[in-house]
Design a protein around this motif. Structure first.
Motif, PDB file in Angstrom:
ATOM      1  N   LEU A   3      64.848  61.296  25.585  1.00 30.00           N
ATOM      2  CA  LEU A   3      63.431  60.780  26.598  1.00 30.00           C
ATOM      3  C   LEU A   3      64.273  59.928  27.876  1.00 30.00           C
ATOM      4  CD1 LEU A   3      61.781  57.520  24.319  1.00 30.00           C
ATOM      5  CD2 LEU A   3      61.338  59.932  24.576  1.00 30.00           C
ATOM      6  N   LEU A   4      64.136  61.621  28.005  1.00 31.04           N
ATOM      7  CA  LEU A   4      64.797  61.364  29.477  1.00 31.04           C
ATOM      8  C   LEU A   4      64.586  63.084  30.096  1.00 31.04           C
ATOM      9  CD1 LEU A   4      68.895  60.015  29.927  1.00 31.04           C
ATOM     10  CD2 LEU A   4      66.693  58.943  30.629  1.00 31.04           C
ATOM     11  N   GLU A   5      64.397  63.257  29.118  1.00 35.89           N
ATOM     12  CA  GLU A   5      63.509  65.142  29.541  1.00 35.89           C
ATOM     13  C   GLU A   5      62.671  65.631  29.888  1.00 35.89           C
ATOM     14  OE1 GLU A   5      64.695  67.788  31.106  1.00 35.89           O
ATOM     15  OE2 GLU A   5      66.313  67.686  29.946  1.00 35.89           O
ATOM     16  N   VAL A   6      61.808  66.024  31.286  1.00 36.07           N
ATOM     17  CA  VAL A   6      61.258  65.884  31.760  1.00 36.07           C
ATOM     18  C   VAL A   6      60.830  67.825  31.546  1.00 36.07           C
ATOM     19  CG1 VAL A   6      61.544  64.184  33.513  1.00 36.07           C
ATOM     20  CG2 VAL A   6      61.971  66.358  34.151  1.00 36.07           C
ATOM     21  N   ASP A   7      58.883  67.378  32.242  1.00 33.38           N
ATOM     22  CA  ASP A   7      58.488  68.676  32.366  1.00 33.38           C
ATOM     23  C   ASP A   7      58.792  69.687  33.564  1.00 33.38           C
ATOM     24  OD1 ASP A   7      56.697  67.634  33.098  1.00 33.38           O
ATOM     25  OD2 ASP A   7      55.280  67.653  32.453  1.00 33.38           O
ATOM     26  N   HIS A  29      56.526  51.834  41.383  1.00 35.72           N
ATOM     27  CA  HIS A  29      57.812  52.440  40.714  1.00 35.72           C
ATOM     28  C   HIS A  29      58.532  52.833  41.306  1.00 35.72           C
ATOM     29  CE1 HIS A  29      54.589  54.182  37.198  1.00 35.72           C
ATOM     30  NE2 HIS A  29      53.586  54.551  38.560  1.00 35.72           N
ATOM     31  N   SER A  30      59.824  52.714  40.600  1.00 43.99           N
ATOM     32  CA  SER A  30      60.924  53.101  41.282  1.00 43.99           C
ATOM     33  C   SER A  30      61.535  54.366  40.932  1.00 43.99           C
ATOM     34  CB  SER A  30      62.006  52.214  41.048  1.00 43.99           C
ATOM     35  OG  SER A  30      62.934  52.215  41.575  1.00 43.99           O
ATOM     36  N   SER A  65      62.302  52.674  37.783  1.00 43.98           N
ATOM     37  CA  SER A  65      62.928  50.822  37.059  1.00 43.98           C
ATOM     38  C   SER A  65      62.341  50.066  38.073  1.00 43.98           C
ATOM     39  CB  SER A  65      64.590  50.858  37.986  1.00 43.98           C
ATOM     40  OG  SER A  65      65.622  51.781  37.849  1.00 43.98           O
ATOM     41  N   GLU A  66      60.856  50.061  37.793  1.00 39.14           N
ATOM     42  CA  GLU A  66      60.222  49.438  38.418  1.00 39.14           C
ATOM     43  C   GLU A  66      59.745  48.793  37.400  1.00 39.14           C
ATOM     44  OE1 GLU A  66      61.141  46.843  41.195  1.00 39.14           O
ATOM     45  OE2 GLU A  66      58.898  45.567  40.685  1.00 39.14           O
ATOM     46  N   LEU A  67      59.255  47.428  37.089  1.00 35.67           N
ATOM     47  CA  LEU A  67      57.446  47.433  35.632  1.00 35.67           C
ATOM     48  C   LEU A  67      55.996  48.156  36.417  1.00 35.67           C
ATOM     49  CD1 LEU A  67      58.850  44.101  33.874  1.00 35.67           C
ATOM     50  CD2 LEU A  67      58.317  46.455  32.926  1.00 35.67           C
ATOM     51  N   HIS A  72      55.969  52.258  31.120  1.00 33.39           N
ATOM     52  CA  HIS A  72      57.041  52.256  31.841  1.00 33.39           C
ATOM     53  C   HIS A  72      58.023  52.497  31.301  1.00 33.39           C
ATOM     54  CE1 HIS A  72      59.551  50.536  34.788  1.00 33.39           C
ATOM     55  NE2 HIS A  72      60.862  50.008  33.655  1.00 33.39           N
ATOM     56  N   SER A  73      58.451  52.348  29.796  1.00 32.97           N
ATOM     57  CA  SER A  73      59.855  52.830  29.278  1.00 32.97           C
ATOM     58  C   SER A  73      59.857  55.024  29.377  1.00 32.97           C
ATOM     59  CB  SER A  73      59.844  52.389  27.705  1.00 32.97           C
ATOM     60  OG  SER A  73      59.646  51.052  27.950  1.00 32.97           O
ATOM     61  N   PHE A  74      58.445  55.184  29.646  1.00 32.26           N
ATOM     62  CA  PHE A  74      58.440  56.749  29.284  1.00 32.26           C
ATOM     63  C   PHE A  74      58.292  57.302  30.149  1.00 32.26           C
ATOM     64  CE2 PHE A  74      57.216  54.300  25.318  1.00 32.26           C
ATOM     65  CZ  PHE A  74      57.588  54.490  24.052  1.00 32.26           C
TER      66      PHE A  74
END
Ligand SMILES: [Cu+2]
Length: 279
Positions: A3-7, A29-30, A65-67, A72-74
């Protein structure tokens, strides 16, 4: 990848001082990349800036890193760090793609005249560059010829003559003063002359005996130094590599990094310059 890769990866250059501008168009966001030591808030209606300098190429992952909400987890962050050259090419490629998508094929579809004129310009600048280079080489050739054939011999002859004359005059003056002393007090003057000459002879003998030994010691020292340097090169390289991977602890590493950054900055500007001069 977990779940860390981006498009659409963010591309950055390694060993190049960069400034990241971060903002948001919905909520706070952060933008955080822990392995690069970066965390900056993305705030609506505000542009935050962060200084970026990646020490080595690779793929750096981070997360929001900001709720910011249920998802937020994705919200992964992925920075692809490449060499300055690749970064410049990437930038130019994207710029081309974006400008061409908006304004149609402006740069394409050149007429024969356009192609011909650009070719002539290319050849002209090539010839000009080559001429300047040859001129530089020619100038340097004359410069070194003048330096080694005229300046060095003349200065050596001049300095050598001056030294010799100075030595002769001072010796004559000393001998004259000794003669006047000899006239006034022959015994003391003779004693002094004997002591002086014997000390001179002793120092000459000392020089003759020790100079071969000193020369050998000097030579051995030089050889030893070269051997030490040759042996230490792999160790030093390994050391610098490890330092570079871990921290800015030693001054040599700092110096190396700073030098690389300035070199990369120049290369990066060269890429941009060649891009815009082609337009
Ligand atoms: Cu978030």
């Amino acid at each position: 990848y977990r779940l860390l890769e981006v498009d659409n990866r963010c591309v950055a250059s390694c060993l190049l001082q960069m400034r990241g501008l971060v903002t948001s168009d919905d909520v706070v966001h952060s933008w955080a990349v822990p392995s690069a030591g970066v965390k900056v808030d993305a705030v609506t209606g505000r542009v935050n800036q962060v200084s970026l300098c990646f020490l080595y190429p690779g793929v750096f992952y981070g997360q929001c890193s900001e709720l910011c909400g249920v998802n937020h987890s994705f919200m992964p962050i992925c920075v692809e760090v490449v060499s300055g050259k690749v970064f410049g090419d990437w930038l130019v490629y994207n710029h081309d793609k974006n400008t061409n998508a908006g304004g149609g094929d402006v740069s394409k579809g050149g007429s024969l005249l356009g192609v011909l004129s650009s070719l002539i310009g290319y050849v002209f600048f090539g010839v000009l560059k080559a001429t300047i280079l040859l001129g530089k080489v020619y100038f340097l050739w004359w410069y070194y010829l003048g330096y080694y054939v005229v300046y060095v011999p003349v200065s050596y002859v001049f300095i050598g003559t001056f030294d010799f004359v100075w030595w002769a005059v001072s010796t004559c003056v000393a001998f004259g003063s000794w003669l006047s002393w000899f006239v006034m007090d022959p015994i003391d003057a003779t004693m002094f002359a004997l002591f002086y000459l014997s000390s001179e002879i002793l120092s000459l003998i000392y020089y003759c005996v020790t100079s071969p030994i000193m020369a050998s010691v000097w030579l051995a020292k030089g050889v030893w130094k070269v051997v030490c340097v040759l042996v230490s090169v792999p160790f030093m390289t390994f050391d610098a590599f490890m330092d570079c991977m871990s921290s800015f602890s030693s001054n040599e590493t700092k110096e190396y990094v700073v030098r690389r950054i300035s070199k990369n900055t120049k290369e990066f500007f060269d890429v941009l310059l060649s891009y815009y001069s082609k337009k």
